[in-house]
Design an enzyme around this catalytic site. Structure first.
Site, PDB file in Angstrom:
ATOM      1  N   CYS A   1     -33.944   4.010  14.324  1.00  0.00           N
ATOM      2  CA  CYS A   1     -32.700   4.605  14.835  1.00  0.00           C
ATOM      3  C   CYS A   1     -33.014   5.928  15.540  1.00  0.00           C
ATOM      4  O   CYS A   1     -32.491   6.226  16.612  1.00  0.00           O
ATOM      5  CB  CYS A   1     -31.719   4.902  13.704  1.00  0.00           C
ATOM      6  SG  CYS A   1     -31.584   3.653  12.421  1.00  0.00           S
TER       7      CYS A   1
ATOM      8  N   CYS B   1     -27.095  -2.928  16.613  1.00  0.00           N
ATOM      9  CA  CYS B   1     -28.320  -2.160  16.872  1.00  0.00           C
ATOM     10  C   CYS B   1     -29.527  -2.873  16.271  1.00  0.00           C
ATOM     11  O   CYS B   1     -30.600  -2.889  16.874  1.00  0.00           O
ATOM     12  CB  CYS B   1     -28.197  -0.747  16.309  1.00  0.00           C
ATOM     13  SG  CYS B   1     -27.022   0.269  17.233  1.00  0.00           S
TER      14      CYS B   1
ATOM     15  N   CYS C   1      -8.530  -1.950  -3.463  1.00  0.00           N
ATOM     16  CA  CYS C   1      -7.105  -1.786  -3.767  1.00  0.00           C
ATOM     17  C   CYS C   1      -6.373  -3.109  -3.596  1.00  0.00           C
ATOM     18  O   CYS C   1      -5.455  -3.410  -4.348  1.00  0.00           O
ATOM     19  CB  CYS C   1      -6.472  -0.722  -2.881  1.00  0.00           C
ATOM     20  SG  CYS C   1      -6.578   0.931  -3.600  1.00  0.00           S
TER      21      CYS C   1
ATOM     22  N   CYS D   1       0.862  -1.190   0.000  1.00  0.00           N
ATOM     23  CA  CYS D   1       0.000   0.000   0.000  1.00  0.00           C
ATOM     24  C   CYS D   1       0.897   1.239   0.000  1.00  0.00           C
ATOM     25  O   CYS D   1       0.663   2.203  -0.715  1.00  0.00           O
ATOM     26  CB  CYS D   1      -0.886   0.063   1.236  1.00  0.00           C
ATOM     27  SG  CYS D   1      -1.715  -1.454   1.730  1.00  0.00           S
TER      28      CYS D   1
ATOM     29  N   CYS E   1     -34.045   5.979  19.329  1.00  0.00           N
ATOM     30  CA  CYS E   1     -33.003   5.849  20.350  1.00  0.00           C
ATOM     31  C   CYS E   1     -31.981   6.992  20.276  1.00  0.00           C
ATOM     32  O   CYS E   1     -31.627   7.567  21.296  1.00  0.00           O
ATOM     33  CB  CYS E   1     -32.292   4.506  20.211  1.00  0.00           C
ATOM     34  SG  CYS E   1     -33.320   3.137  20.796  1.00  0.00           S
TER      35      CYS E   1
HETATM   36  C1  HEC Z   1     -33.323   0.356  20.947  1.00  0.00           C
HETATM   37  C2  HEC Z   1     -32.376   1.420  20.836  1.00  0.00           C
HETATM   38  C3  HEC Z   1     -31.506   1.476  19.601  1.00  0.00           C
HETATM   39  C4  HEC Z   1     -31.901   1.562  18.300  1.00  0.00           C
HETATM   40  C5  HEC Z   1     -33.311   1.528  17.742  1.00  0.00           C
HETATM   41  C6  HEC Z   1     -30.702   1.748  17.539  1.00  0.00           C
HETATM   42  N1  HEC Z   1     -29.607   1.750  18.358  1.00  0.00           N
HETATM   43 FE1  HEC Z   1     -27.752   2.333  17.835  1.00  0.00          FE
HETATM   44  N2  HEC Z   1     -27.102   1.977  19.725  1.00  0.00           N
HETATM   45  C7  HEC Z   1     -27.908   1.563  20.764  1.00  0.00           C
HETATM   46  C8  HEC Z   1     -27.089   1.328  21.928  1.00  0.00           C
HETATM   47  C9  HEC Z   1     -27.589   0.826  23.284  1.00  0.00           C
HETATM   48  C10 HEC Z   1     -25.768   1.642  21.553  1.00  0.00           C
HETATM   49  C11 HEC Z   1     -24.512   1.580  22.446  1.00  0.00           C
HETATM   50  C12 HEC Z   1     -24.510   2.795  23.350  1.00  0.00           C
HETATM   51  C13 HEC Z   1     -24.585   4.069  22.558  1.00  0.00           C
HETATM   52  O1  HEC Z   1     -23.569   4.527  22.021  1.00  0.00           O
HETATM   53  O2  HEC Z   1     -25.726   4.584  22.375  1.00  0.00           O
HETATM   54  C14 HEC Z   1     -25.828   2.087  20.180  1.00  0.00           C
HETATM   55  C15 HEC Z   1     -24.737   2.542  19.457  1.00  0.00           C
HETATM   56  C16 HEC Z   1     -24.795   3.033  18.174  1.00  0.00           C
HETATM   57  C17 HEC Z   1     -23.686   3.630  17.477  1.00  0.00           C
HETATM   58  C18 HEC Z   1     -22.269   3.779  18.005  1.00  0.00           C
HETATM   59  C19 HEC Z   1     -22.065   5.039  18.815  1.00  0.00           C
HETATM   60  C20 HEC Z   1     -20.691   5.108  19.421  1.00  0.00           C
HETATM   61  O3  HEC Z   1     -20.252   6.228  19.742  1.00  0.00           O
HETATM   62  O4  HEC Z   1     -20.019   4.082  19.587  1.00  0.00           O
HETATM   63  C21 HEC Z   1     -24.135   3.980  16.240  1.00  0.00           C
HETATM   64  C22 HEC Z   1     -23.328   4.629  15.138  1.00  0.00           C
HETATM   65  C23 HEC Z   1     -25.538   3.606  16.171  1.00  0.00           C
HETATM   66  N3  HEC Z   1     -25.901   3.048  17.369  1.00  0.00           N
HETATM   67  C24 HEC Z   1     -26.343   3.772  15.067  1.00  0.00           C
HETATM   68  C25 HEC Z   1     -27.636   3.259  14.967  1.00  0.00           C
HETATM   69  C26 HEC Z   1     -28.400   3.222  13.749  1.00  0.00           C
HETATM   70  C27 HEC Z   1     -27.953   3.734  12.397  1.00  0.00           C
HETATM   71  C28 HEC Z   1     -29.609   2.652  14.053  1.00  0.00           C
HETATM   72  C29 HEC Z   1     -30.741   2.286  13.130  1.00  0.00           C
HETATM   73  C30 HEC Z   1     -30.461   1.240  12.176  1.00  0.00           C
HETATM   74  C31 HEC Z   1     -29.585   2.365  15.471  1.00  0.00           C
HETATM   75  N4  HEC Z   1     -28.377   2.719  15.980  1.00  0.00           N
HETATM   76  C32 HEC Z   1     -30.662   1.860  16.175  1.00  0.00           C
HETATM   77  C33 HEC Z   1     -29.269   1.427  20.737  1.00  0.00           C
HETATM   78  C34 HEC Z   1     -30.065   1.567  19.626  1.00  0.00           C
HETATM   79  C1  HEC Z   2      -0.534  -0.006  -7.408  1.00  0.00           C
HETATM   80  C2  HEC Z   2      -0.872   1.152  -6.602  1.00  0.00           C
HETATM   81  C3  HEC Z   2      -1.777   0.969  -5.409  1.00  0.00           C
HETATM   82  C4  HEC Z   2      -1.638   0.077  -4.371  1.00  0.00           C
HETATM   83  C5  HEC Z   2      -0.609  -1.009  -4.188  1.00  0.00           C
HETATM   84  C6  HEC Z   2      -2.695   0.403  -3.432  1.00  0.00           C
HETATM   85  N1  HEC Z   2      -3.445   1.432  -3.894  1.00  0.00           N
HETATM   86 FE1  HEC Z   2      -4.955   2.363  -2.922  1.00  0.00          FE
HETATM   87  N2  HEC Z   2      -5.323   3.507  -4.542  1.00  0.00           N
HETATM   88  C7  HEC Z   2      -4.596   3.487  -5.714  1.00  0.00           C
HETATM   89  C8  HEC Z   2      -5.251   4.334  -6.687  1.00  0.00           C
HETATM   90  C9  HEC Z   2      -4.798   4.568  -8.106  1.00  0.00           C
HETATM   91  C10 HEC Z   2      -6.381   4.882  -6.032  1.00  0.00           C
HETATM   92  C11 HEC Z   2      -7.422   5.835  -6.599  1.00  0.00           C
HETATM   93  C12 HEC Z   2      -8.223   5.279  -7.693  1.00  0.00           C
HETATM   94  C13 HEC Z   2      -9.024   4.012  -7.468  1.00  0.00           C
HETATM   95  O1  HEC Z   2      -8.471   2.915  -7.257  1.00  0.00           O
HETATM   96  O2  HEC Z   2     -10.238   4.073  -7.545  1.00  0.00           O
HETATM   97  C14 HEC Z   2      -6.387   4.347  -4.699  1.00  0.00           C
HETATM   98  C15 HEC Z   2      -7.296   4.684  -3.738  1.00  0.00           C
HETATM   99  C16 HEC Z   2      -7.237   4.304  -2.408  1.00  0.00           C
HETATM  100  C17 HEC Z   2      -8.066   4.821  -1.342  1.00  0.00           C
HETATM  101  C18 HEC Z   2      -9.104   5.918  -1.477  1.00  0.00           C
HETATM  102  C19 HEC Z   2      -8.422   7.263  -1.396  1.00  0.00           C
HETATM  103  C20 HEC Z   2      -9.366   8.428  -1.510  1.00  0.00           C
HETATM  104  O3  HEC Z   2      -8.851   9.542  -1.618  1.00  0.00           O
HETATM  105  O4  HEC Z   2     -10.580   8.258  -1.458  1.00  0.00           O
HETATM  106  C21 HEC Z   2      -7.720   4.169  -0.205  1.00  0.00           C
HETATM  107  C22 HEC Z   2      -8.307   4.377   1.178  1.00  0.00           C
HETATM  108  C23 HEC Z   2      -6.678   3.231  -0.549  1.00  0.00           C
HETATM  109  N3  HEC Z   2      -6.401   3.344  -1.893  1.00  0.00           N
HETATM  110  C24 HEC Z   2      -6.071   2.359   0.334  1.00  0.00           C
HETATM  111  C25 HEC Z   2      -5.153   1.391  -0.049  1.00  0.00           C
HETATM  112  C26 HEC Z   2      -4.680   0.330   0.834  1.00  0.00           C
HETATM  113  C27 HEC Z   2      -5.093   0.134   2.272  1.00  0.00           C
HETATM  114  C28 HEC Z   2      -3.803  -0.412   0.104  1.00  0.00           C
HETATM  115  C29 HEC Z   2      -3.082  -1.670   0.521  1.00  0.00           C
HETATM  116  C30 HEC Z   2      -3.938  -2.747   1.017  1.00  0.00           C
HETATM  117  C31 HEC Z   2      -3.717   0.194  -1.226  1.00  0.00           C
HETATM  118  N4  HEC Z   2      -4.559   1.270  -1.274  1.00  0.00           N
HETATM  119  C32 HEC Z   2      -2.891  -0.249  -2.232  1.00  0.00           C
HETATM  120  C33 HEC Z   2      -3.427   2.785  -5.927  1.00  0.00           C
HETATM  121  C34 HEC Z   2      -2.929   1.803  -5.109  1.00  0.00           C
END
Ligand code: HEC
Ligand code: HEC
Length: 261
Positions: free
Chosen positions: A177, A222, A114, A76, A180
């Site tokens: 979502c 969740c 990649c 990379c 909560c």
């Molecule tokens: C019944 C309640 C509930 C619902 C509905 C719910 N979650 Fe959660 N979610 C939680 C709990 C509990 C945690 C862990 C504690 C916290 O960070 O709120 C959590 C954590 C998260 C986190 C991580 C926050 C962190 O800082 O680590 C994300 C992102 C998240 N929820 C997104 C979603 C999304 C998107 C949805 C809908 C698809 C969803 N949640 C639905 C209860 C819920």
């Molecule tokens: C041979 C060259 C090459 C190698 C090896 C390579 N990449 Fe890339 N990477 C690219 C190119 C070119 C792009 C942008 C175009 C595309 O692939 O869509 C890119 C894009 C990316 C992006 C998105 C960057 C953005 O600005 O959004 C990420 C993240 C990334 N590479 C991670 C990795 C990681 C992790 C590895 C190793 C596991 C890796 N690349 C290996 C050439 C490489």
């Protein structure tokens, strides 16, 4: 005639602004990272440079970053340089559209892409340790950079769908979502203190998992929490939700390596 143009102009402007600013349930100045809801133990662990269990995963990520892979032995680093320079800020703007395929990609998808296309190496499976280590390593290179996803152009429909999914009730508990994380953050849900559900720490080290996990894994937890059906790994709807979360959390700094209970 002129007043009509003025009126039309004003209407268009309002409409455009509404389009951009619509339905921010939590205003930008009230956004709070999940860390601020965490207990003192979690906060101390996250802040501890040596005790933070994600540190080992960062080392692993660094190894994967510099090691040669595939028939031509490309690393990379060879293409991207030192991660802190070459890819700083990148994690803060994912998920993002891939121009070539027209797909909405998570950071993990980019890395997988990649690995197979650029390195021509073996696929990195979803939620595999190497993929998590690499995505954590790249995310940490953006620590402090503020979340800023692009919801314009082709991303627009995904954002709209993400919002719809965020508001949609599901599962046996029939909760969305928003119930909560918009309406009840700061309240308890069983033993957990509900946060705003912000994505700015992901991938995180979660004590319950005893390892690092992706945002997708968190969303799946969740869904399990409300006893909803789980989509397959990498499902579009989870990426769309992630895009909506990125927009909703716009401006929160990336916190990495983060720890959760
Ligand atoms: C019944 C309640 C509930 C619902 C509905 C719910 N979650 Fe959660 N979610 C939680 C709990 C509990 C945690 C862990 C504690 C916290 O960070 O709120 C959590 C954590 C998260 C986190 C991580 C926050 C962190 O800082 O680590 C994300 C992102 C998240 N929820 C997104 C979603 C999304 C998107 C949805 C809908 C698809 C969803 N949640 C639905 C209860 C819920
Ligand atoms: C041979 C060259 C090459 C190698 C090896 C390579 N990449 Fe890339 N990477 C690219 C190119 C070119 C792009 C942008 C175009 C595309 O692939 O869509 C890119 C894009 C990316 C992006 C998105 C960057 C953005 O600005 O959004 C990420 C993240 C990334 N590479 C991670 C990795 C990681 C992790 C590895 C190793 C596991 C890796 N690349 C290996 C050439 C490489």
């Amino acid at each position: 005639m002129r007043w009509r143009c003025v009126l039309l102009g004003a209407w268009l402007l309002t409409w455009a602004q509404w389009g951009v600013a619509q339905q921010r349930v939590i205003p930008l100045d009230q956004l709070r990272s999940g860390l601020s809801y965490a207990g003192a133990d979690v906060r101390a662990l996250q802040a501890d440079e040596f005790g933070n269990p994600a540190q080992l995963w960062l080392l692993r990520g660094e190894q994967r970053w510099i090691e040669p892979v595939g028939p031509e032995g490309k690393s990379c680093q060879q293409c991207h340089g030192a991660v802190a320079q070459g890819l700083r800020g990148v994690a803060a703007r994912y998920p993002a559209m891939d121009r070539r395929s027209g797909e909405l990609m998570m950071l993990e998808d980019r890395i997988r892409n990649c690995r197979t296309r650029q390195q021509r190496g073996p696929e990195l499976a979803f939620e595999s340790d190497d993929l998590l280590a690499l995505s954590l390593y790249l995310t940490q290179a953006s620590a402090g950079v503020r979340l800023q996803v692009d919801i314009g152009g082709a991303a627009r429909v995904h954002w709209q769908e993400g919002e719809r999914l965020f508001m949609q009730r599901r599962g046996q508990l029939n909760l969305a979502c928003t119930h909560c994380h918009d309406q009840n953050h700061g309240q308890r849900f069983y033993t957990d203190l509900l946060s705003q559900g912000q994505p700015n720490g992901y991938p995180i080290y979660r004590m319950e998992w005893q390892k690092v996990g992706s945002l997708e894994r968190r969303l799946r937890s969740c869904l399990v929490g409300v006893r909803a059906e789980l989509p397959p790994w990498g499902a579009l709807q989870l990426r769309q939700l992630a895009l909506y979360l990125g927009w909703r959390g716009q401006g929160l700094p990336v916190e990495s390596p983060a720890v959760r209970k």
